[in-house]
Design a protein around this motif. Sequence first.
Motif, PDB file in Angstrom:
ATOM      1  N   THR A  50      -7.491  -1.426  -2.699  1.00 24.20           N
ATOM      2  CA  THR A  50      -6.198  -2.281  -2.747  1.00 24.20           C
ATOM      3  C   THR A  50      -6.356  -3.457  -3.820  1.00 24.20           C
ATOM      4  N   LEU A  78      -1.264   3.984  -1.362  1.00 25.31           N
ATOM      5  CA  LEU A  78      -2.517   4.061  -0.552  1.00 25.31           C
ATOM      6  C   LEU A  78      -2.409   4.149   0.923  1.00 25.31           C
ATOM      7  N   GLN A 106       0.723  -1.123  -0.146  1.00 28.69           N
ATOM      8  CA  GLN A 106       0.074   0.039  -0.001  1.00 28.69           C
ATOM      9  C   GLN A 106       0.900   1.093   0.152  1.00 28.69           C
TER      10      GLN A 106
END
Length: 148
Positions: free
Chosen positions: A58, A48, A43
Amino acid sequence: MVLGSQGKAVLELEQLLTKLGVYRQPAKGLFNQAVQFAVKLFQFRFFLPPDGIVGPLTWQVLYSEAPVNMPPLRFGSSGEAVATVQEILRISKHYGAKIDGEFSTLTEKAVRAFQTKFRIEADGIVNQETWTALSQIPRGYDPKWFLT
């Protein structure tokens, strides 16, 4: 999907994370702390929020192997996304100025140099193709931060 989940979806997750080089354990179909750490690392790499939870966004990034929903940036842009670009450009040795979140002439010049190196149209605009290239540059992190 969260810590403690198990089954085919976790097995698929482990396989995708292994393919992307962020997970190096045998796939067992169990979302344990090692899988969670790999998810957080993934991530972080793809811009993210590194929360260790595998939700729709994701999954989308896992399948596309590219950042999603990243803003296009150009001369005059400002904010956290610009600072992230500056940080990565510094790591890749394309930017030596202050990381200030301001997309200035120096940032634009650095983006163009980065784009040229990665055979991207050197227009100085950070678009999807440039975000994807930026995601391939290893960034430092504090492992303790990921374990919290």
